[in-house]
Design a protein around this motif. Structure first.
Motif, PDB file in Angstrom:
ATOM      1  N   ASN A  37       0.975  -1.129  -0.101  1.00 32.29           N
ATOM      2  CA  ASN A  37      -0.072   0.012   0.059  1.00 32.29           C
ATOM      3  C   ASN A  37       0.864   1.313  -0.103  1.00 32.29           C
ATOM      4  OD1 ASN A  37      -2.745  -1.007   0.306  1.00 32.29           O
ATOM      5  ND2 ASN A  37      -1.958  -2.207   2.059  1.00 32.29           N
ATOM      6  N   CYS A  38       0.720   2.097  -1.028  1.00 25.67           N
ATOM      7  CA  CYS A  38       1.557   3.098  -0.965  1.00 25.67           C
ATOM      8  C   CYS A  38       0.983   4.547  -1.211  1.00 25.67           C
ATOM      9  CB  CYS A  38       2.641   3.009  -2.411  1.00 25.67           C
ATOM     10  SG  CYS A  38       3.557   1.599  -2.248  1.00 25.67           S
ATOM     11  N   PHE A  39       1.375   5.664  -1.000  1.00 31.91           N
ATOM     12  CA  PHE A  39       0.741   6.882  -0.883  1.00 31.91           C
ATOM     13  C   PHE A  39       1.617   7.923  -1.190  1.00 31.91           C
ATOM     14  CE2 PHE A  39      -0.902   3.828   2.216  1.00 31.91           C
ATOM     15  CZ  PHE A  39      -2.343   4.119   1.919  1.00 31.91           C
ATOM     16  N   TYR A  48       5.863  13.428  -0.978  1.00 34.64           N
ATOM     17  CA  TYR A  48       6.872  12.343  -0.330  1.00 34.64           C
ATOM     18  C   TYR A  48       6.115  11.077  -0.672  1.00 34.64           C
ATOM     19  CZ  TYR A  48       8.571  15.871   3.105  1.00 34.64           C
ATOM     20  OH  TYR A  48       9.088  16.807   3.529  1.00 34.64           O
ATOM     21  N   PHE A  49       6.560  10.000  -0.501  1.00 28.40           N
ATOM     22  CA  PHE A  49       6.183   8.391  -0.741  1.00 28.40           C
ATOM     23  C   PHE A  49       5.994   7.817   0.612  1.00 28.40           C
ATOM     24  CE2 PHE A  49       6.929   4.181  -2.047  1.00 28.40           C
ATOM     25  CZ  PHE A  49       5.713   4.052  -2.989  1.00 28.40           C
ATOM     26  N   LEU A  50       4.804   7.351   0.965  1.00 31.30           N
ATOM     27  CA  LEU A  50       4.634   6.654   2.040  1.00 31.30           C
ATOM     28  C   LEU A  50       4.445   5.135   1.845  1.00 31.30           C
ATOM     29  CD1 LEU A  50       4.526   6.720   5.288  1.00 31.30           C
ATOM     30  CD2 LEU A  50       1.906   6.722   4.833  1.00 31.30           C
ATOM     31  N   LYS A  51       5.131   4.183   2.244  1.00 32.25           N
ATOM     32  CA  LYS A  51       4.823   2.921   2.004  1.00 32.25           C
ATOM     33  C   LYS A  51       4.532   2.114   3.211  1.00 32.25           C
ATOM     34  CE  LYS A  51       7.379  -1.000  -0.006  1.00 32.25           C
ATOM     35  NZ  LYS A  51       8.644  -1.492  -0.649  1.00 32.25           N
ATOM     36  N   GLU A  52       3.508   1.280   2.956  1.00 33.32           N
ATOM     37  CA  GLU A  52       3.046   0.401   4.305  1.00 33.32           C
ATOM     38  C   GLU A  52       3.219  -0.902   3.593  1.00 33.32           C
ATOM     39  OE1 GLU A  52      -1.060  -1.156   5.768  1.00 33.32           O
ATOM     40  OE2 GLU A  52      -1.102   0.597   4.411  1.00 33.32           O
ATOM     41  N   PHE A  53       4.318  -1.520   4.513  1.00 29.90           N
ATOM     42  CA  PHE A  53       4.741  -2.557   4.019  1.00 29.90           C
ATOM     43  C   PHE A  53       3.625  -3.893   4.505  1.00 29.90           C
ATOM     44  CE2 PHE A  53       8.896  -0.380   4.372  1.00 29.90           C
ATOM     45  CZ  PHE A  53       9.684  -0.917   3.469  1.00 29.90           C
ATOM     46  N   SER A  87      12.769  10.852  15.662  1.00 29.99           N
ATOM     47  CA  SER A  87      13.821  10.161  16.398  1.00 29.99           C
ATOM     48  C   SER A  87      14.663   9.531  16.028  1.00 29.99           C
ATOM     49  CB  SER A  87      13.017   9.059  17.364  1.00 29.99           C
ATOM     50  OG  SER A  87      12.392   8.126  16.406  1.00 29.99           O
ATOM     51  N   GLY A  88      14.924   9.737  14.725  1.00 27.61           N
ATOM     52  CA  GLY A  88      16.120   9.184  13.889  1.00 27.61           C
ATOM     53  C   GLY A  88      15.766   7.670  13.251  1.00 27.61           C
ATOM     54  N   LYS A  89      14.610   7.239  13.383  1.00 27.07           N
ATOM     55  CA  LYS A  89      14.480   5.943  12.663  1.00 27.07           C
ATOM     56  C   LYS A  89      13.892   6.093  11.412  1.00 27.07           C
ATOM     57  CE  LYS A  89      11.689   3.367  15.041  1.00 27.07           C
ATOM     58  NZ  LYS A  89      10.638   2.658  16.234  1.00 27.07           N
ATOM     59  N   GLY A  90      14.306   4.947  10.701  1.00 23.87           N
ATOM     60  CA  GLY A  90      13.845   4.942   9.064  1.00 23.87           C
ATOM     61  C   GLY A  90      12.284   4.367   8.928  1.00 23.87           C
ATOM     62  N   PHE A  91      11.880   4.038   9.832  1.00 21.48           N
ATOM     63  CA  PHE A  91      10.387   3.432   9.725  1.00 21.48           C
ATOM     64  C   PHE A  91       9.457   3.784  11.235  1.00 21.48           C
ATOM     65  CE2 PHE A  91      13.029   0.547  11.520  1.00 21.48           C
ATOM     66  CZ  PHE A  91      12.291  -0.013  12.453  1.00 21.48           C
ATOM     67  N   VAL A  92       8.340   3.739  11.020  1.00 26.53           N
ATOM     68  CA  VAL A  92       7.474   3.448  12.114  1.00 26.53           C
ATOM     69  C   VAL A  92       6.614   2.066  12.286  1.00 26.53           C
ATOM     70  CG1 VAL A  92       7.530   5.908  12.777  1.00 26.53           C
ATOM     71  CG2 VAL A  92       5.693   4.805  11.363  1.00 26.53           C
ATOM     72  N   GLU A  93       6.289   1.729  13.247  1.00 27.15           N
ATOM     73  CA  GLU A  93       5.235   0.624  13.398  1.00 27.15           C
ATOM     74  C   GLU A  93       3.705   1.255  13.676  1.00 27.15           C
ATOM     75  OE1 GLU A  93       6.667  -3.228  15.303  1.00 27.15           O
ATOM     76  OE2 GLU A  93       8.391  -1.676  15.816  1.00 27.15           O
ATOM     77  N   TYR A  94       2.900   0.960  12.874  1.00 24.76           N
ATOM     78  CA  TYR A  94       1.488   1.075  13.157  1.00 24.76           C
ATOM     79  C   TYR A  94       0.627  -0.047  13.074  1.00 24.76           C
ATOM     80  CZ  TYR A  94      -2.950   3.625  12.765  1.00 24.76           C
ATOM     81  OH  TYR A  94      -4.187   4.049  12.832  1.00 24.76           O
ATOM     82  N   ARG A  95       0.019  -0.437  13.837  1.00 21.08           N
ATOM     83  CA  ARG A  95      -1.250  -1.312  13.795  1.00 21.08           C
ATOM     84  C   ARG A  95      -0.509  -2.836  13.172  1.00 21.08           C
ATOM     85  NH1 ARG A  95      -6.958   0.689  11.793  1.00 21.08           N
ATOM     86  NH2 ARG A  95      -7.285  -1.466  12.206  1.00 21.08           N
ATOM     87  N   GLY A  96       0.489  -2.983  13.335  1.00 24.78           N
ATOM     88  CA  GLY A  96       1.220  -4.249  13.132  1.00 24.78           C
ATOM     89  C   GLY A  96       1.931  -4.111  11.541  1.00 24.78           C
ATOM     90  N   ARG A  97       1.881  -2.948  11.060  1.00 18.90           N
ATOM     91  CA  ARG A  97       2.660  -2.850   9.987  1.00 18.90           C
ATOM     92  C   ARG A  97       3.665  -1.848   9.949  1.00 18.90           C
ATOM     93  NH1 ARG A  97      -1.531  -3.846   5.765  1.00 18.90           N
ATOM     94  NH2 ARG A  97      -2.723  -5.492   6.338  1.00 18.90           N
ATOM     95  N   ILE A  98       4.654  -1.821   9.100  1.00 23.72           N
ATOM     96  CA  ILE A  98       5.692  -0.961   8.918  1.00 23.72           C
ATOM     97  C   ILE A  98       5.625   0.059   8.080  1.00 23.72           C
ATOM     98  CG2 ILE A  98       8.305  -0.880   8.464  1.00 23.72           C
ATOM     99  CD1 ILE A  98       7.686  -2.924  10.998  1.00 23.72           C
ATOM    100  N   LEU A  99       5.904   1.073   8.517  1.00 22.42           N
ATOM    101  CA  LEU A  99       5.733   2.180   7.577  1.00 22.42           C
ATOM    102  C   LEU A  99       6.850   3.186   7.405  1.00 22.42           C
ATOM    103  CD1 LEU A  99       2.311   3.912   9.205  1.00 22.42           C
ATOM    104  CD2 LEU A  99       2.564   2.381   7.477  1.00 22.42           C
ATOM    105  N   GLN A 100       7.172   3.587   6.094  1.00 22.57           N
ATOM    106  CA  GLN A 100       8.459   4.294   5.825  1.00 22.57           C
ATOM    107  C   GLN A 100       8.163   5.197   4.733  1.00 22.57           C
ATOM    108  OE1 GLN A 100      11.434   2.268   2.926  1.00 22.57           O
ATOM    109  NE2 GLN A 100      12.729   1.893   5.050  1.00 22.57           N
ATOM    110  N   LEU A 101       8.670   6.421   5.198  1.00 21.77           N
ATOM    111  CA  LEU A 101       8.536   7.780   4.245  1.00 21.77           C
ATOM    112  C   LEU A 101       9.855   7.868   3.605  1.00 21.77           C
ATOM    113  CD1 LEU A 101       6.452  10.009   4.081  1.00 21.77           C
ATOM    114  CD2 LEU A 101       7.964  11.308   5.639  1.00 21.77           C
TER     115      LEU A 101
END
Length: 140
Positions: A37-39, A48-53, A87-101
Motif C-alpha cells: 500500500n503506497c501513498f 513524499y512517498f509513504l509505503k505500508e509494508f 527520533s531518527g528511525k527509518g520507519f515506524v510501526e502502526y497497527r502491526g505494519r511497518i511504515l516508511q516515508l
C-alpha cells in the motif's frame, strides 16, 4: 492493487506523518498497481512517498530497503531517500505494519511493451549499472 488491505486512512496517515515526521499533510493520493500500500503525500511545497509494508515483512525489511536506497544514491544511481523520523528511525510501526516515508521520486511507469527504442536502451543501461552495484553491496 496491493496484496493486503491497508490499515491506514487519510486521517491516520496525516496524524502519523505529523507525529513521527513533523510534516503537515495537505493531501494524500493512493498509488495504484503496487504490491504494497503506497501513498503520495503532498505537504506543500514538498511531496513524499509513504509505503505500508505487507504484514509478512518485518522491521529488517525496512532497514534493508533503507540501506539499499542509501547505497544506490551514494553510487549515483537514481533512487529515493528514506526520511528519518524525528527520533531518527527509518520507519515506524502502526497497527502491526511497518511504515516508511521517502522523498518523492518523480517518474512514469509505462504500459507494457510501449517504450521507444532509445528508452529501452537507457533502461538496459540502468539495469546493467544496478546489476554491477548489487554485486558490490555488503549484504548481511
Amino acid at each position: 492493487m496491493a496484496i493486503e488491505r491497508s490499515v491506514l486512512n487519510s486521517e491516520s496517515i496525516a496524524d502519523i506523518v505529523m507525529k513521527e515526521w513533523k510534516i503537515c499533510v495537505s493531501s494524500i493520493t493512493t498509488v495504484q498497481n503496487c504490491t504494497a500500500n503506497c501513498f503520495i503525500i503532498n505537504a506543500y511545497p514538498q511531496k513524499y512517498f509513504l509505503k505500508e509494508f505487507q504484514p509478512s515483512y518485518d522491521i529488517q525489511r525496512a532497514i534493508s530497503e533503507e540501506r539499499l536506497l542509501s547505497f544506490l544514491k551514494k553510487h549515483n544511481f537514481p533512487a529515493s531517500v528514506v526520511i528519518p523520523t524525528i527520533s531518527g528511525k527509518g520507519f515506524v510501526e502502526y497497527r502491526g505494519r511497518i511504515l516508511q516515508l521517502q522523498d518523492f521520486f518523480k517518474g512514469t511507469v509505462p504500459r507494457q511493451n510501449t517504450l521507444e527504442q532509445d528508452t529501452v536502451i537507457q533502461a538496459a543501461q540502468l539495469l546493467g549499472k544496478l546489476n554491477s552495484l548489487l554485486k558490490i553491496i555488503d549484504c548481511p
